[in-house]
Design an enzyme around this catalytic site. Structure first.
Site, PDB file in Angstrom:
ATOM      1  N   SER A   1       0.974  -1.153  -0.020  1.00 39.56           N
ATOM      2  CA  SER A   1      -0.373   0.041   0.587  1.00 39.56           C
ATOM      3  C   SER A   1       0.846   1.217   0.098  1.00 39.56           C
ATOM      4  O   SER A   1       2.008   1.005   0.908  1.00 39.56           O
ATOM      5  CB  SER A   1      -0.507  -0.263   1.206  1.00 39.56           C
ATOM      6  OG  SER A   1      -1.476   1.292   1.745  1.00 39.56           O
TER       7      SER A   1
ATOM      8  N   TYR B   1      -1.618  -0.292  10.578  1.00 32.05           N
ATOM      9  CA  TYR B   1      -2.360  -0.845   9.276  1.00 32.05           C
ATOM     10  C   TYR B   1      -1.124  -0.060   8.312  1.00 32.05           C
ATOM     11  O   TYR B   1      -0.071  -1.053   8.270  1.00 32.05           O
ATOM     12  CB  TYR B   1      -3.741  -0.084   8.945  1.00 32.05           C
ATOM     13  CG  TYR B   1      -3.501  -0.622   7.402  1.00 32.05           C
ATOM     14  CD1 TYR B   1      -3.676  -1.712   6.851  1.00 32.05           C
ATOM     15  CD2 TYR B   1      -3.570   0.138   6.571  1.00 32.05           C
ATOM     16  CE1 TYR B   1      -4.224  -2.178   5.993  1.00 32.05           C
ATOM     17  CE2 TYR B   1      -3.266  -0.154   5.289  1.00 32.05           C
ATOM     18  CZ  TYR B   1      -3.610  -0.927   4.689  1.00 32.05           C
ATOM     19  OH  TYR B   1      -3.983  -1.733   3.472  1.00 32.05           O
TER      20      TYR B   1
END
Length: 267
Positions: free
Chosen positions: A143, A156
């Protein structure tokens, strides 16, 4: 020899929806047989039936929660037992967005266990198999939040930062071989992970959100073009080249046995 024999079998985790589901369809269209892994059996069976009917490839399903050790063992064992496996898409992941004081420890454990632990174990299981054959492809879904963190994304972002660095290390290990390792770094993508994370898609600027189909198509195009790192939504690739050059320059500058002069006044 059929096209499927040539392509072999692709293992796709998190294959019951979103990015994993699209990878399953795109890889089947390219002629891969599939092993689809996910914890939601009803959705997994729907994907498998649809892919079999449309593309005529062999599709196996393995219901597994990769946060559970025994289930992860079963998926890891695939690589030792099935010589037809030539590709792994490490897509399974989870996200809970919120302040560190609000996120439950069980949610933290789920993110680190699945986003890091499962990805590492399956990457290494695939790498051992592919190194033996000097052939195979690992695709790890990271990501852009591996470069950056928000007040609600500390855990995250931390897991994706690990994925970014770990995958780049794998790439260095396979340099000079016929094993390929691709790191895919999407930005906001329209999948159900947003609802599950506690931040609905409706809260985002719609112009910043990419459809899962576009994301996967861009990632596979990057793989075809020989990219090791693919940023599907970034138009100007020089931005990443400059970022990476600055990263290496900073690393080089840190290799100094003396403290920086700005700290000398503390004596």
């Amino acid at each position: 020899m059929t096209m499927n024999d040539k392509k072999g079998t692709a293992v796709v985790t998190g294959a019951s929806a979103g990015i994993g589901k699209i990878y399953a369809r795109r890889l089947a269209k390219r002629g891969y047989d599939l092993v689809l892994v996910a914890r939601r059996e009803n959705l997994l069976d729907e994907v498998a039936s649809s892919v079999r009917a449309e593309f005529g490839v062999k599709v196996q399903t393995l219901v597994a929660d990769l946060a559970i050790a025994a289930d992860l063992d079963n998926v890891e064992n695939l690589f030792a037992s099935d010589d037809s496996i030539t590709l792994l898409v490490n897509n399974a992941g989870t996200s809970t967005l919120g302040s560190l004081t609000a996120v439950k420890q069980s949610e933290v454990d789920a993110m680190t266990g699945l986003n890091i632990g499962a990805l590492v174990r399956l990457s290494l299981a695939a790498l051992r198999k592919f190194n033996e054959k000097d052939s195979g492809t690992i695709i790890n879904i990271g990501s852009v939040l591996g470069f950056h963190t928000l007040p609600i994304s500390s855990i995250y972002s931390g897991t994706k930062g690990f994925v970014n660095n770990f995958t780049r290390g794998l790439q260095d290990e396979v340099a000079g071989t016929n094993v390929k390792v691709q790191l895919v770094l999407p930005a906001a993508t329209a999948t159900d992970i947003w609802e599950l994370s506690g931040v609905p898609l409706s809260a985002l600027d719609p112009t910043s959100v990419m459809e899962a189909e576009q994301m996967v198509d861009a990632a596979l195009a990057g793989l075809d073009q020989g990219e090791t790192i693919t940023l599907p939504s970034v138009e100007d690739v020089q931005l990443f080249a400059d970022y990476d050059a600055a990263r290496l320059k900073l690393l080089e500058a840190s290799q100094n046995g003396k403290s920086a002069s700005r700290y000398l006044s503390a004596r």
